[in-house]
Design a protein around this motif. Sequence first.
Motif, PDB file in Angstrom:
ATOM      1  N   ARG A 107       6.610  13.923   4.805  1.00 55.13           N
ATOM      2  CA  ARG A 107       7.662  12.701   5.304  1.00 55.13           C
ATOM      3  C   ARG A 107       8.754  12.627   4.849  1.00 55.13           C
ATOM      4  O   ARG A 107       9.599  12.390   5.072  1.00 55.13           O
ATOM      5  CB  ARG A 107       6.768  11.586   4.938  1.00 55.13           C
ATOM      6  N   PHE A 108       8.754  12.790   3.201  1.00 50.56           N
ATOM      7  CA  PHE A 108      10.186  11.914   2.674  1.00 50.56           C
ATOM      8  C   PHE A 108      10.916  13.391   1.540  1.00 50.56           C
ATOM      9  O   PHE A 108      12.313  13.161   1.375  1.00 50.56           O
ATOM     10  CB  PHE A 108       9.846  11.351   1.409  1.00 50.56           C
ATOM     11  N   GLY A 109      10.609  14.719   1.693  1.00 49.40           N
ATOM     12  CA  GLY A 109      11.215  15.657   1.180  1.00 49.40           C
ATOM     13  C   GLY A 109      11.130  15.574  -0.017  1.00 49.40           C
ATOM     14  O   GLY A 109      10.178  15.467  -0.497  1.00 49.40           O
ATOM     15  N   PRO A 110      11.701  16.363  -1.325  1.00 52.51           N
ATOM     16  CA  PRO A 110      11.266  16.281  -2.002  1.00 52.51           C
ATOM     17  C   PRO A 110      11.922  15.270  -3.258  1.00 52.51           C
ATOM     18  O   PRO A 110      12.768  14.058  -2.468  1.00 52.51           O
ATOM     19  CB  PRO A 110      13.259  17.062  -2.531  1.00 52.51           C
ATOM     20  N   VAL A 111      11.124  14.917  -3.907  1.00 56.05           N
ATOM     21  CA  VAL A 111      11.095  13.720  -4.784  1.00 56.05           C
ATOM     22  C   VAL A 111      12.094  12.925  -5.455  1.00 56.05           C
ATOM     23  O   VAL A 111      12.436  11.799  -5.189  1.00 56.05           O
ATOM     24  CB  VAL A 111      10.037  13.626  -6.137  1.00 56.05           C
TER      25      VAL A 111
ATOM     26  N   ILE B 104       0.740  -1.350  -0.100  1.00 57.24           N
ATOM     27  CA  ILE B 104      -0.061   0.445   0.314  1.00 57.24           C
ATOM     28  C   ILE B 104       1.392   1.079  -0.362  1.00 57.24           C
ATOM     29  O   ILE B 104       0.485   2.405  -0.523  1.00 57.24           O
ATOM     30  CB  ILE B 104      -0.953  -0.412   1.277  1.00 57.24           C
ATOM     31  N   GLY B 105       2.200   1.423   0.584  1.00 60.35           N
ATOM     32  CA  GLY B 105       2.401   2.355   0.756  1.00 60.35           C
ATOM     33  C   GLY B 105       3.757   2.736  -0.525  1.00 60.35           C
ATOM     34  O   GLY B 105       3.188   3.862  -0.652  1.00 60.35           O
ATOM     35  N   ALA B 106       3.921   1.239  -1.038  1.00 60.24           N
ATOM     36  CA  ALA B 106       4.559   1.689  -2.232  1.00 60.24           C
ATOM     37  C   ALA B 106       4.158   2.514  -3.702  1.00 60.24           C
ATOM     38  O   ALA B 106       4.050   3.204  -4.437  1.00 60.24           O
ATOM     39  CB  ALA B 106       5.045   0.548  -2.594  1.00 60.24           C
ATOM     40  N   HIS B 107       3.162   1.917  -3.252  1.00 59.37           N
ATOM     41  CA  HIS B 107       1.515   2.475  -4.512  1.00 59.37           C
ATOM     42  C   HIS B 107       1.362   3.510  -3.922  1.00 59.37           C
ATOM     43  O   HIS B 107       0.836   4.364  -5.042  1.00 59.37           O
ATOM     44  CB  HIS B 107       0.349   1.099  -4.668  1.00 59.37           C
ATOM     45  N   GLY B 108       1.370   4.543  -2.689  1.00 60.95           N
ATOM     46  CA  GLY B 108       0.703   5.136  -2.665  1.00 60.95           C
ATOM     47  C   GLY B 108       1.662   6.453  -3.097  1.00 60.95           C
ATOM     48  O   GLY B 108       1.415   7.602  -3.867  1.00 60.95           O
ATOM     49  N   LEU B 109       3.502   5.772  -3.005  1.00 56.60           N
ATOM     50  CA  LEU B 109       4.166   6.955  -3.496  1.00 56.60           C
ATOM     51  C   LEU B 109       4.522   6.298  -4.745  1.00 56.60           C
ATOM     52  O   LEU B 109       4.844   8.092  -5.326  1.00 56.60           O
ATOM     53  CB  LEU B 109       5.519   6.614  -2.918  1.00 56.60           C
ATOM     54  N   ARG B 110       4.312   5.479  -5.378  1.00 59.40           N
ATOM     55  CA  ARG B 110       4.581   5.870  -6.878  1.00 59.40           C
ATOM     56  C   ARG B 110       2.949   6.724  -8.004  1.00 59.40           C
ATOM     57  O   ARG B 110       3.399   7.081  -8.392  1.00 59.40           O
ATOM     58  CB  ARG B 110       3.395   4.493  -7.388  1.00 59.40           C
ATOM     59  N   ALA B 111       2.208   6.480  -6.824  1.00 60.68           N
ATOM     60  CA  ALA B 111       0.607   7.785  -7.386  1.00 60.68           C
ATOM     61  C   ALA B 111       1.467   8.751  -7.474  1.00 60.68           C
ATOM     62  O   ALA B 111       1.382   9.873  -7.887  1.00 60.68           O
ATOM     63  CB  ALA B 111      -0.742   7.350  -6.541  1.00 60.68           C
ATOM     64  N   ALA B 112       1.695   9.233  -5.358  1.00 60.63           N
ATOM     65  CA  ALA B 112       2.840  10.576  -5.724  1.00 60.63           C
ATOM     66  C   ALA B 112       3.578  11.059  -6.583  1.00 60.63           C
ATOM     67  O   ALA B 112       3.506  12.170  -7.220  1.00 60.63           O
ATOM     68  CB  ALA B 112       3.691  10.475  -4.181  1.00 60.63           C
ATOM     69  N   VAL B 113       4.475  10.125  -7.085  1.00 55.11           N
ATOM     70  CA  VAL B 113       5.421   9.918  -7.514  1.00 55.11           C
ATOM     71  C   VAL B 113       4.783  10.591  -9.435  1.00 55.11           C
ATOM     72  O   VAL B 113       5.130  11.700 -10.217  1.00 55.11           O
ATOM     73  CB  VAL B 113       6.447   9.301  -8.324  1.00 55.11           C
ATOM     74  N   ALA B 114       3.369   9.581  -9.839  1.00 55.01           N
ATOM     75  CA  ALA B 114       2.594  10.377 -10.806  1.00 55.01           C
ATOM     76  C   ALA B 114       2.045  11.678 -11.261  1.00 55.01           C
ATOM     77  O   ALA B 114       1.984  11.534 -11.796  1.00 55.01           O
ATOM     78  CB  ALA B 114       2.041   8.331 -11.662  1.00 55.01           C
ATOM     79  N   THR B 115       1.706  12.118  -9.990  1.00 56.06           N
ATOM     80  CA  THR B 115       1.338  13.422  -9.606  1.00 56.06           C
ATOM     81  C   THR B 115       2.042  14.359  -9.779  1.00 56.06           C
ATOM     82  O   THR B 115       2.177  15.569 -10.315  1.00 56.06           O
ATOM     83  CB  THR B 115       0.329  13.788  -9.118  1.00 56.06           C
ATOM     84  N   HIS B 116       2.864  14.200  -9.479  1.00 55.42           N
ATOM     85  CA  HIS B 116       4.201  14.799  -9.745  1.00 55.42           C
ATOM     86  C   HIS B 116       4.945  15.087 -10.544  1.00 55.42           C
ATOM     87  O   HIS B 116       5.247  16.071 -11.155  1.00 55.42           O
ATOM     88  CB  HIS B 116       5.589  14.919  -8.849  1.00 55.42           C
TER      89      HIS B 116
ATOM     90  N   LEU C 173      -2.353  12.300  -1.914  1.00 57.59           N
ATOM     91  CA  LEU C 173      -0.666  12.366  -1.410  1.00 57.59           C
ATOM     92  C   LEU C 173       0.930  12.350  -1.845  1.00 57.59           C
ATOM     93  O   LEU C 173       1.503  12.125  -0.956  1.00 57.59           O
ATOM     94  CB  LEU C 173      -0.900  10.712  -2.195  1.00 57.59           C
ATOM     95  N   LEU C 174       0.488  12.927  -2.012  1.00 54.76           N
ATOM     96  CA  LEU C 174       2.086  13.963  -3.131  1.00 54.76           C
ATOM     97  C   LEU C 174       2.410  14.613  -1.992  1.00 54.76           C
ATOM     98  O   LEU C 174       3.431  14.167  -1.731  1.00 54.76           O
ATOM     99  CB  LEU C 174       1.757  14.722  -4.396  1.00 54.76           C
ATOM    100  N   ALA C 175       0.743  15.927  -1.200  1.00 55.26           N
ATOM    101  CA  ALA C 175       1.992  16.167  -0.389  1.00 55.26           C
ATOM    102  C   ALA C 175       2.063  15.717   0.818  1.00 55.26           C
ATOM    103  O   ALA C 175       2.462  16.132   1.026  1.00 55.26           O
ATOM    104  CB  ALA C 175       0.544  17.211  -0.108  1.00 55.26           C
ATOM    105  N   ALA C 176       1.875  14.983   1.202  1.00 57.16           N
ATOM    106  CA  ALA C 176       1.940  13.847   2.346  1.00 57.16           C
ATOM    107  C   ALA C 176       3.139  13.274   2.225  1.00 57.16           C
ATOM    108  O   ALA C 176       4.546  13.205   2.881  1.00 57.16           O
ATOM    109  CB  ALA C 176       0.829  12.943   2.446  1.00 57.16           C
ATOM    110  N   ALA C 177       3.621  12.531   0.821  1.00 53.17           N
ATOM    111  CA  ALA C 177       4.568  12.300   0.420  1.00 53.17           C
ATOM    112  C   ALA C 177       5.843  12.856   1.192  1.00 53.17           C
ATOM    113  O   ALA C 177       7.371  13.037   1.002  1.00 53.17           O
ATOM    114  CB  ALA C 177       4.885  11.205  -0.600  1.00 53.17           C
TER     115      ALA C 177
END
Length: 352
Positions: free
Chosen positions: A197-201, A167-179, A190-194
Amino acid sequence: MTGPDVPLAPEHVVAVDVGGSGARLVAAPVHGAGDPAGAPITLTGRPVRITASGSDAADVVAELMDALAVRQPGLRVAAAAVSVTGLPSLVPDPGAVHGVLRAAGASATAVAADALAAHLGALGGRPGAVAAVGTGAIVLATDLRRRWHRADGWGHLLGDLGSGSWIGAHGLRAAVATHDGRPGPASPTLLAAALERFGPVEGWPAALYGRPDRAHVLASFTPAVADAARAGDLVATAILHDAGTHLAESLAAALRPGIPPLAAVTGGVLQIGDPVTTPLRARLSALRPDVRVVPADGTPLDGALRLARSLVDPRDGGLVEPHDTWLTVRATGATGATPRTSPATAGKENRA
């Protein structure tokens, strides 16, 4: 100092659950707690690390047993059982875990895969199938004797579908796709949350790829996906729906002939609730309408404790047969337990 006027400390059974999100230990008196002084002792430890040489589960268990000795000097360990994530594939030497428990004074020891401990905890020793869904995801269907069927549990790179790391990986993939601005549904939430939490993409690959606890880090983003879904984010909702569907399909795959159509699901991902459990039940009902899904009786730690108690209680000695993949048991006559070690050929038929 011991002597006629200094009674020995009561014997305890110890259970340890070692997972990708942390470790837990409980030490309980063999004959129960009659007063506050006999209450169970609980400790927590760090997550297991996976390196090129495999899991360091034995080190995690050693750290907790050392902490127990400091917490309760003189405590006598009658029997100990450990539930270990990745036992069938990532633990290089289960004997090392047995050795740690023996060094702590346990006369009877059991080392079980976390899937088996989850099974014993969730179904209370009944045959059937259990999906254990935490950082990883694995389904074990068994009659606890000769039939053992596994689905998934292949780690976050090859499987663990529907797990926290998935779930976490798919959330991050969705965030990257949005970015990136790729076509398809976007999730600014999801992009804002990531980013928070993790800083710049651009820094995510370096922050994630080289970490030995990568699965745990990915799973740490699961609460953000759940929060986004609760807020109405369609991408997050779809991820959780797919997670539940994957778990149902793994359960259906593991429930082969000879295993009673009884199932339970346990683990931290289930705390998300309906966004995961509703599609899980719907898909399982479509695939296997005969399967009865029951609430989990307990946790993997409860299962490990049940296993530890079975080593010292002859009435419960037949709880589960040792198996070269799922369970090894080493016992001496010191606790009244029968020596039981898993032979190299045990259970090879019907192995998943």
